[in-house]
Every structure is written in C-alpha cells, then in structure tokens.
Design a protein around this motif. Structure first.
Motif, PDB file in Angstrom:
ATOM      1  N   ALA A 131      46.605  27.611-114.146  1.00 24.33           N
ATOM      2  CA  ALA A 131      45.400  26.880-113.770  1.00 24.33           C
ATOM      3  C   ALA A 131      45.082  27.107-112.298  1.00 24.33           C
ATOM      4  CB  ALA A 131      45.619  25.398-114.016  1.00 24.33           C
ATOM      5  N   PRO A 132      43.836  27.129-111.976  1.00 27.72           N
ATOM      6  CA  PRO A 132      43.489  27.230-110.548  1.00 27.72           C
ATOM      7  C   PRO A 132      44.071  26.049-109.791  1.00 27.72           C
ATOM      8  CG  PRO A 132      41.539  27.469-111.940  1.00 27.72           C
ATOM      9  CD  PRO A 132      42.654  27.053-112.819  1.00 27.72           C
ATOM     10  N   ALA A 133      44.362  26.231-108.526  1.00 26.12           N
ATOM     11  CA  ALA A 133      44.941  25.163-107.723  1.00 26.12           C
ATOM     12  C   ALA A 133      43.956  24.007-107.593  1.00 26.12           C
ATOM     13  CB  ALA A 133      45.301  25.702-106.350  1.00 26.12           C
ATOM     14  N   ALA A 134      44.497  22.820-107.479  1.00 30.46           N
ATOM     15  CA  ALA A 134      43.653  21.647-107.316  1.00 30.46           C
ATOM     16  C   ALA A 134      42.950  21.697-105.975  1.00 30.46           C
ATOM     17  CB  ALA A 134      44.502  20.385-107.419  1.00 30.46           C
ATOM     18  N   THR A 135      41.738  21.171-105.933  1.00 30.84           N
ATOM     19  CA  THR A 135      40.999  21.104-104.671  1.00 30.84           C
ATOM     20  C   THR A 135      41.586  19.977-103.830  1.00 30.84           C
ATOM     21  OG1 THR A 135      39.397  19.541-105.524  1.00 30.84           O
ATOM     22  CG2 THR A 135      38.926  21.899-105.878  1.00 30.84           C
ATOM     23  N   GLU A 138      40.685  16.626-105.212  1.00 35.28           N
ATOM     24  CA  GLU A 138      41.486  16.262-106.388  1.00 35.28           C
ATOM     25  C   GLU A 138      42.871  15.808-105.966  1.00 35.28           C
ATOM     26  OE1 GLU A 138      41.259  19.894-108.501  1.00 35.28           O
ATOM     27  OE2 GLU A 138      39.247  19.487-109.267  1.00 35.28           O
ATOM     28  N   ARG A 141      42.648  12.322-104.554  1.00 28.43           N
ATOM     29  CA  ARG A 141      42.426  11.344-105.624  1.00 28.43           C
ATOM     30  C   ARG A 141      43.703  11.103-106.400  1.00 28.43           C
ATOM     31  NH1 ARG A 141      39.306  11.966-111.214  1.00 28.43           N
ATOM     32  NH2 ARG A 141      39.700   9.872-111.949  1.00 28.43           N
ATOM     33  N   GLU A 145      45.646   7.491-106.724  1.00 27.00           N
ATOM     34  CA  GLU A 145      45.852   6.820-108.012  1.00 27.00           C
ATOM     35  C   GLU A 145      47.340   6.612-108.278  1.00 27.00           C
ATOM     36  OE1 GLU A 145      43.548   7.859-111.351  1.00 27.00           O
ATOM     37  OE2 GLU A 145      41.735   8.306-110.211  1.00 27.00           O
ATOM     38  N   ALA A 159      40.596   6.608-118.810  1.00 27.52           N
ATOM     39  CA  ALA A 159      40.139   7.185-120.069  1.00 27.52           C
ATOM     40  C   ALA A 159      40.804   6.456-121.224  1.00 27.52           C
ATOM     41  CB  ALA A 159      40.514   8.669-120.118  1.00 27.52           C
TER      42      ALA A 159
ATOM     43  N   LYS B 282      38.619  14.810-126.252  1.00 31.03           N
ATOM     44  CA  LYS B 282      39.674  15.039-125.273  1.00 31.03           C
ATOM     45  C   LYS B 282      40.158  16.488-125.259  1.00 31.03           C
ATOM     46  CE  LYS B 282      42.572  11.618-124.326  1.00 31.03           C
ATOM     47  NZ  LYS B 282      41.925  10.919-123.235  1.00 31.03           N
ATOM     48  N   ALA B 660      34.945  11.457-121.603  1.00 29.47           N
ATOM     49  CA  ALA B 660      35.831  12.001-120.592  1.00 29.47           C
ATOM     50  C   ALA B 660      36.147  13.436-120.959  1.00 29.47           C
ATOM     51  CB  ALA B 660      37.103  11.175-120.532  1.00 29.47           C
ATOM     52  N   ALA B 675      36.475  23.220-112.144  1.00 32.07           N
ATOM     53  CA  ALA B 675      37.772  22.929-111.549  1.00 32.07           C
ATOM     54  C   ALA B 675      38.339  21.603-111.998  1.00 32.07           C
ATOM     55  CB  ALA B 675      37.653  22.966-110.027  1.00 32.07           C
ATOM     56  N   LEU B 676      37.500  20.602-112.123  1.00 31.14           N
ATOM     57  CA  LEU B 676      37.994  19.288-112.496  1.00 31.14           C
ATOM     58  C   LEU B 676      38.752  19.311-113.803  1.00 31.14           C
ATOM     59  CD1 LEU B 676      35.175  16.767-111.551  1.00 31.14           C
ATOM     60  CD2 LEU B 676      37.506  16.833-110.718  1.00 31.14           C
ATOM     61  N   THR B 678      40.613  21.801-114.999  1.00 30.74           N
ATOM     62  CA  THR B 678      41.787  22.653-115.076  1.00 30.74           C
ATOM     63  C   THR B 678      42.802  22.348-114.006  1.00 30.74           C
ATOM     64  OG1 THR B 678      40.699  24.293-113.695  1.00 30.74           O
ATOM     65  CG2 THR B 678      40.534  24.587-116.077  1.00 30.74           C
ATOM     66  N   GLY B 679      42.412  21.605-112.973  1.00 34.26           N
ATOM     67  CA  GLY B 679      43.320  21.454-111.844  1.00 34.26           C
ATOM     68  C   GLY B 679      44.251  20.279-111.932  1.00 34.26           C
ATOM     69  N   ALA B 690      46.655   9.694-118.444  1.00 35.00           N
ATOM     70  CA  ALA B 690      46.062  10.978-118.096  1.00 35.00           C
ATOM     71  C   ALA B 690      45.003  10.730-117.062  1.00 35.00           C
ATOM     72  CB  ALA B 690      45.472  11.630-119.346  1.00 35.00           C
ATOM     73  N   LEU B 691      44.941  11.567-116.089  1.00 35.28           N
ATOM     74  CA  LEU B 691      43.929  11.426-115.055  1.00 35.28           C
ATOM     75  C   LEU B 691      42.782  12.331-115.404  1.00 35.28           C
ATOM     76  CD1 LEU B 691      46.358  11.517-112.024  1.00 35.28           C
ATOM     77  CD2 LEU B 691      45.287   9.523-113.049  1.00 35.28           C
ATOM     78  N   THR B 692      41.651  11.765-115.642  1.00 36.77           N
ATOM     79  CA  THR B 692      40.496  12.551-116.014  1.00 36.77           C
ATOM     80  C   THR B 692      39.336  12.140-115.151  1.00 36.77           C
ATOM     81  OG1 THR B 692      39.771  10.954-117.651  1.00 36.77           O
ATOM     82  CG2 THR B 692      41.271  12.668-118.398  1.00 36.77           C
ATOM     83  N   ALA B 693      38.340  12.971-115.159  1.00 37.15           N
ATOM     84  CA  ALA B 693      37.126  12.647-114.442  1.00 37.15           C
ATOM     85  C   ALA B 693      36.069  12.264-115.449  1.00 37.15           C
ATOM     86  CB  ALA B 693      36.669  13.843-113.616  1.00 37.15           C
ATOM     87  N   ARG B 694      35.149  11.452-115.062  1.00 36.01           N
ATOM     88  CA  ARG B 694      34.055  11.086-115.942  1.00 36.01           C
ATOM     89  C   ARG B 694      32.841  11.908-115.591  1.00 36.01           C
ATOM     90  NH1 ARG B 694      34.581   6.926-119.214  1.00 36.01           N
ATOM     91  NH2 ARG B 694      36.266   5.479-118.874  1.00 36.01           N
TER      92      ARG B 694
END
Lengths: 160, 708
Positions: A131-135, A138, A141, A145, A159, B282, B660, B675-676, B678-679, B690-694
């Motif tokens: 996977a690409p590296a997290a920004t 991210e 965040r 959390e 979620a 999901k 999500a 990116a959101l 896969t990262g 699980a950490l997800t973005a909305r």
C-alpha cells in the motif's frame, strides 16, 4: 481442564444422552392430531381446526389412545377413512421422498458451492502490492484516535 | 346516498355518489402511470433530469389519484353504500369502528387497492427524497411506474373494487368474525407496507443494472427505505402470530399456513440482503448476491400475493378464488426472467473487487449467513408449493404440514442463531482459530452451563436444550460487544447506563443491529418454551373442574347477552394453583348474527413464565360446556422479543446513511485507489475496530438531476 471446557463436555454428554420421556394419553392424542391435516378445515392440522367435527375426531383419537392403540394403527385407520393426504408429513417413499430430499440436496449443494468458492478465493488471495505510505494527515489522525482510545474518551464517529 | 336500482346485470356508474368517482380515478391513475414510465425512460436514456423529473411528477399525480380512489371506497364503507359489491360483501350496518375501516382490506379488491395506495405513496416519496444521479432516478421511476401499471390494470379489469350491484341489498354480509379483532387493524397494512416497501430497493437495483451504476449507490441511498420495509414486515409477521394466538383458539401462533409462509419467505431473503450489503459497503464483495437477494425478495413478496389471490392453495386466509391469479403468474415470470437477464448481462461489472483473506473471517460469516437464510427461504418455499407440484406431476395431492416445516426448518434456524452469536466475535479479513477460541470462551461457557442446568432441571429434549444453549451463547456474545464498547466511556468516568447509551447512540447501525439480534434471541427462547406445552380438554358441568399444568379451572358461572352484532355466551372459570386462587378467566363462544357464524374468544392469563390459555369449544346454557386449556411456557417472551426488535429497529432507522469506504486491497485492475482507502489498515485486536474515513454526503459528480 478450564471451567468452560468442563461445562462444554457436560453439555455435550447431556445432549447426546437426552431422549424423550413417556407421555400421557392426552399428550399422545394431541401429538397425533398435530400430525394430521384436518378433513374439515382447509390447510390446517386437526389440532388447529376449530370446527365441531374436528373436536369430535380429536375426542375419538383420544379414546383410541386410551384403548391402547398404537400411533401407527391410529394413523392407518385415519388414512383408510380420509385418504393419504390426511397425513401432514409426506411419506418417505415414492414422490413423498422427493419432498424430504429436495431441501437437503438444494441446501447441501448451495453450501458446498459457497464453501468451495470461498476456499478457492481465499487460496488465490494475493498479498497485493504494497500500500502507498500514509499521508501526514492520516498519520496524525491515526495517532489522535489511538490516544483517544487509550484515554477512553470519545474518538469520534465510528464505522458500523 | 343516491343510487338507482336498474335491471339485471351491471349498471352504469352514476357520478352522483362518491363511490362512482373511484373507478374513473383509477383509470386516470393508470394513464398517469403509463405516462410516468415513458417520461422516466426518456429522461434516463437521454440523461435529461428535467424529463425524469416530469416522470416523477406523473407518478406523484398517479399516487394522488389512487389516494382519492381509496378515500372514495372508505367513504362508501362509512356511508354503508351497499350498491358497491365490495362494500356489500365485507361490511354491514352493524359493523362498528374501526372494523368498518379495516373492511377496506377484508377482501381481494380492497387489498389490491391498499397495495396500490401504499405503492403510490412510497414510490413518490422515495423518488422525490432520494439523492441519486438522474439516470438512477429515471430508471427507478420507470420500474416503479411499470409495477404501478400492472397493479392498476388489475384494479381496473379483473379486480374492480367499485363494481356495482344490479340489486342493492338492504344490508351487507358483514366482515368475517375472525377479522374483527385489533390485530386486523394493523397486521395487513404492516405486511403490505413491507411487501410494497421492497419495491423501492428493487427498483433502484434494476436501475443500477440497466444504467451500469453498480457501485453500491443503489442500496446505500435506499437503505433507510429497505430498513423501513423490513421493519414493517417484521412487526407485521409477529403481529400475525399474535393475532392467530388470540383469535384462532388452537393455542399456537404459527401454523406454517401457506399465507404465513408467503410473508415469511421475503422476510428471510430481505434479512439476508440487509446483512449482505454491509460486505459490499466495506469490502466491495458479494455484489451478485446483493442484487440477486433484492430481486428474490421482491419476487417472493409478489409471489405471496399470487398464492393468496389465485386460490391455488387452500388457506384460511384465502379471500377468494378470483381471476387475478392468471395475471400474476406471467408478471412474476417476466419480472424474474428480466431481472436474471440483467444480472447476467452485468456479471462482469458485478464481480467482487476483493477476495476472502481467510475462511475464518467476518466476510465468510456473512457468506454463511446468506447461504443459511437462502436455505431457510427455499425450505419454506419447497414445503409450500410441493403439494401443488406433486399434484400437477402425479395427480396425487400430498399434504406438507407443520411437522415437516418444524423438522426441516428447525436445524437451519438454530444454525442461524449460532451464527448470530459467532458473527460479532469474528474479525474482519482474518482471524486465527486460537483467537476465536479465546474470545468465544465466555459465550460457550454460558451456553454449556445453560444446557447443563436445564438438563438437571428435567428438560430432556435435545433440540430444546440446544436451542436454549445457543440462545445463551448468542446473548452473551452480544452482551460482550456492548460491554467492550462501553469500556472506553467507562474509563472516562461514566456510569454503566450512560456508557451503554453513549455506545448505542454513537454507532447506531452496529449496536442497533445488536439490539435487534437480542430481540430475535428472546423470540427463539419463546419458541423453545413450547417444549413444555400442556393441553387438556374436558366437558364441564357447573361446579366441575379441569386440571392442566398445575392449574385447576372450575366452572363457576355463565351468562348470555346480545349486542347489535352478536350473541355473547360467556363462561366464568375460577383459576387456582396449589389450592390458592390466582384469578378468573372468561372465555366466550359467540354467534355473529350477520354472518350466522360461531366463533370463540380466547381468555389468556399471562405471566413471564407461562400463559394459561383457555378456549370454549362448545356452550350449552342449560348444560355442560367444553373447555380446551393450554399452559404455554415462555410465550410472552416472543412478544417481548418483538418489542426489543422494534426498539432496535428504531435505533437503526435513526442511524446515519453515509457509507464508509472499505479498507480494501489494491484493485486488480491496476487503477490505484484514493490514498484514504489504502493507507490505513485495521488495528489488530479482537472484534472489528477499523479506522475508516467517511465520504462527504452529496450528489455524485456527474449528476444532472433536478433540484429538489
């Protein structure tokens, strides 16, 4: 042996050893009337049928039980009088057997197909490209959390 | 109410009475439905939001006209306009409120009108309120319009509720006494709301197939409608059982009657659908399953109506053996074939974008869930139609009654209960067997301990012990989820009750679902209690007693009196237990004057442990009465479970709808994901944190839909 395992063993032994207890004549008669379709009401068993004729037939079945008639003898007598369709259970022979076997074959086939397909998918599951590296956003965040989770405060929307 | 008695045969429709306006309204509604189909198809094909909007307005006009027609028929009932055959057939001057209103759905024509009334209202509201691309709205509108054309055609041609009688009777035939109960007020409308409500996700599913927009928007935007329909159907099915329990007098609540089965089958497939779409949301998997399940749900909902209307099966619910059956079969065939053909055409686009990482995963559990619910629906369908199939092929009619369904369905039902407990314990994507064993310890211990205690207490039925054990297992697993979810709030200093509340409200979709599952567990406990059912009957003269399940019922008194509708024959039974008085029961055996029909009114004493249920099967005012008495253990838990389900549904319906994005491996196509998606990977703890973005709510970027 842990308590959980011990309880599970006891439960298993109880389940495999469990069996039906003896039944009173009323209960036997009620069971039989639950396995017969009513000749007087459409689509319901004799047990469910509210008509006076059904009441009378249930009383007659109870008399037979008290006289010592076996379940098979009672069922055969009713079939002679009202026809084969009086039995609420399809026979386990001829076309009646298809009624029993149909769901088993369909369900078994469906479950087998789903199992083999899922198994094949999981074997073919590729590790994927990295996977690409997290920004930076991210990462911030994620750290925020995790800190909130450890502190026990509300981390924000989650979620399902 | 002005009318004319003319010669033999059908009379022309006088417009002087409001009943005379009903049929023209339905004909006009049919024209608007046809127009709506044309406009929606045109708007969708040309991607013209304004044309699609015109189609939606046509559907709204259709809905208004159907509502007016319904108003006309209701007015005719209240005005006792017996010039209408339907009013004369299902009402009488002595029929009071609310049954003079519920008589609207007492027969086939009125039921179809109610169906169409609900369809018009729901379709119009859904199309106007759903935020989706105009092409989806257009094709969904066309589908709903086509469905409306079918049902309106039925109402205009073979099932006209406004057909007039040549000779107008002085009074009507009245409503079947069995249908004069509080349950009749809500049970059919709720069932129909469920059946009709599934038209919405079905229509959007068809729209997705036709337009090729298979990204899941079709079910996320209609999720609340699906939940609403499922909730209505769930409560309707339970109320049907409650109505049967309190009205039919055989001591039970579910007889595997063909029409009961007809309402149960779409519930099973809809339940599978509601769970399965979570995987698509999901992990972008099980797409074929999801579109197939909603197609099947809609087809089964209409199939149930076909079973009722065609007279092909005998059932106490069957209204008549009218001519509508031959209309339903082709409609069902076309719907099924067209739906399957569309799925076949889009099979490539419907392929899953991800794979199962492991057989021991929540994804696999959801797949198993789909298989079990589908198996359950097939079993019920097979048992329901097998007598017809066998008769068609061999000429011999075999019966497939409740014992068949109980034996074949019960193992599948217990497997579903087990999976309900296993599901929350299993992680997304992958879990080791050792981890699963670790998190399952407490639920397994609870289940095993329950079995052991019950066995020691004298329960000998293996099936019953297993049922109670699985219920304890599942309830403990679900309870554990609430405890784990509340712990973070507890660390913040909140008490248990506020922490639980915060947990529930913070993630309504997840925990609302758990509440519904707890309701199901309570219902299954109620079912399992039937093991200990006791039934006795006896003929009693005044002063004599009947012993049943620890109670003694003594015939103390009787009375007879008359109302406008019926002659009431009531018996007073003094109830004692262990020599101590616990109350009185007053069952009735009544004679309905208009219908010349006798019907029993059950008397029930309910406690959390058991029901004492008494029905009068024969009444002689000068002699003996015949009393049939049951002790039904834990039956009250069924209704309590339904109330818990309702609470859970309320939480779900007020939850959020924004989907999500899945935590997904890179797509096989090679196109990199945003990116959101896969990262970030899942945190490796038990459960599914699980950490997800909305995704921000709003229209898809290429939408040219009209302003709403």
């Amino acid at each position: 042996m842990t308590v959980a395992r011990g309880a599970a063993v006891v439960a298993f032994l109880v389940l495999v050893g469990a069996g039906p207890a003896g039944a009173a004549p009323d209960d036997v008669a009620n069971d039989i009337s639950s396995e017969i379709m009513s000749p007087f009401c459409d689509g319901v068993t004799l047990h469910e049928c509210p008509s006076a004729e059904a009441l009378s037939l249930r009383a007659r079945i109870e008399q037979w039980v008290r006289r010592g008639w076996t379940r098979d003898r009672i069922m055969n007598r009713l079939e002679q009088q009202y026809g084969a369709s009086i039995r609420a259970l399809p026979p386990r022979s001829g076309t009646g057997l298809v009624a029993w076997v149909g769901p088993v074959i369909a369900v078994g086939t469906g479950a087998l197909l789903a199992w083999t397909r899922a198994r094949r998918w999981s074997r073919r599951s590729s590790p994927g490209r990295p996977a690409p590296a997290a920004t930076e956003g991210e990462r911030r965040r994620l750290e925020r959390e995790l800190a909130a989770l450890r502190a026990g405060s509300d981390p924000g929307p989650r979620a399902p | 109410m002005p009318f004319e008695v003319q010669g033999q045969g059908l009379t022309p429709l006088p417009l002087g009475s409001i009943g005379g306006l009903g049929r023209p309204s339905l004909i006009a509604a049919l024209f608007f439905a046809v127009a709506a189909v044309g406009l929606c198809v045109g708007g969708a094909r040309r991607r013209r939001g304004d044309i699609a909007e015109a189609g939606v307005r046509a559907l709204t006009a259709m809905a208004a006209l159907v509502a007016f027609a319904t108003f006309c028929l209701v007015t005719a009932f209240f005005a006792h306009d017996f010039s209408l055959a339907y009013v004369a057939g299902y009402s009488s001057r002595s029929l009071g409120f609310p049954y003079v209103l519920t008589a609207l759905w007492g027969g086939m024509e009125g039921s179809l009108l109610l169906w169409m009334f609900l369809l018009g209202g729901l379709a119009s509201a859904a199309l106007r309120r759903t935020k989706a691309a105009s092409v989806l709205i257009g094709w969904a509108g066309a589908t709903l319009g086509a469905i409306s054309v079918f049902f309106l055609t039925l109402l205009v041609i073979p099932a006209d509720p406004f057909r007039r009688l040549a000779d107008v009777p002085i009074d009507g035939q009245g409503l079947n006494p069995l249908l004069q109960s509080p349950g009749m007020v809500v049970h059919p409308p709720l069932l129909y709301t469920g059946f009709v409500g599934f038209s919405i996700p079905f229509a959007f599913g068809i729209a997705a197939l036709i337009s090729g927009r298979l990204d899941g928007t079709w079910f996320t935007t209609t999720r609340r409608w699906t939940l609403f329909a499922w909730s209505a159907l769930s409560i309707g099915v339970v109320l049907g059982g409650a109505w049967a329990y309190t009205e039919l007098g055989w001591g039970g609540y579910w007889a595997w009657d063909p029409v009961e089965n007809a309402s149960f089958m779409p519930w099973l497939t809809a339940t599978a659908f509601l769970h399965s779409v979570v995987i698509q949301e999901k992990r972008r998997m099980l797409k074929v399953w999801n579109i197939g399940l909603i197609l099947l749900t809609y087809v089964l909902a209409v199939f149930g109506t076909f079973l009722t209307r065609s007279g092909i099966l005998s059932s106490i619910h069957t209204f008549s053996e009218g001519a509508t059956g031959r209309w339903f079969l082709p409609y069902l065939g076309v719907t099924l074939v067209a739906g399957l053909a569309l799925i076949g055409l889009r099979l490539d686009a419907l392929r899953s974008e991800n794979r199962f990482d492991s057989l021991l995963s929540r994804e696999s559990a959801f797949l198993a869930n789909n298989v079990l619910f589908l198996a359950a629906a097939f079993t019920v369908l097979w048992g329901t139609v097998y007598p017809i199939l066998n008769e068609a092929l061999t000429g011999v009619r075999l019966a497939v009654g409740p014992p068949f369904f109980n034996r074949v369905f019960t193992p599948i039902g217990l497997a579903i209960v087990a999976l309900t407990g296993i599901g929350p314990l299993v992680s997304w994507r992958r879990m080791s067997a050792a981890s699963l064993v670790r998190v399952s310890r407490l639920p397994v211990a609870a289940g095993a301990a329950t079995i052991a205690l019950l066995a020691i207490g004298g329960v000998t039925s293996a099936g019953t012990l297993l049922a109670f054990g699985l219920c304890a297992f599942t309830a403990t697993a679900i309870g554990g989820e609430f405890v784990r979810g509340s712990k973070s709030y507890r660390r913040g200093g909140l008490g248990w009750a506020p922490a639980l509340r915060a947990t529930l409200l913070r993630n309504r979709r997840r925990y609302g679902g758990y509440v519904v599952h707890l309701g199901i567990v309570l219902i299954v406990i109620g079912f399992a209690g039937g093991y200990g059912k006791v039934e006795r009957s006896a003929e009693l003269a005044r002063g004599q007693s009947l012993a049943v399940g620890g109670y003694e019922l003594s015939y103390a008194d009787s009375r007879t009196y008359q109302t406008d509708e019926k002659q009431i024959n009531e018996v007073t039974l003094a109830v004692t237990r262990g020599g101590k008085g616990v109350g009185t029961l007053r069952p009735q055996r009544n004679f309905h004057l208009a219908q010349r029909q006798t019907q029993s009114e059950v008397s029930i004493r309910t406690t959390p442990v058991e029901d004492l249920y008494v029905v009068l099967t024969s009444f002689d005012p000068d002699g003996a009465v015949v009393v049939r008495a049951f002790v039904n253990p834990l039956t009250g838990w069924i209704w309590a479970g339904a109330a818990v389900m309702l609470a859970g549904m309320s939480v779900l319906l007020t939850g959020g709808t924004a989907p999500a994005p899945a935590l997904a491996a890179p797509r096989r196509t090679g196109v990199p994901r945003p990116a959101l998606e896969t990262g970030v990977s899942s945190v490796p703890v038990s459960g599914d944190i699980a950490l997800t973005a909305r995704r921000a709510p709003g229209r898809p970027p290429d939408d040219r839909g009209p302003a709403r």
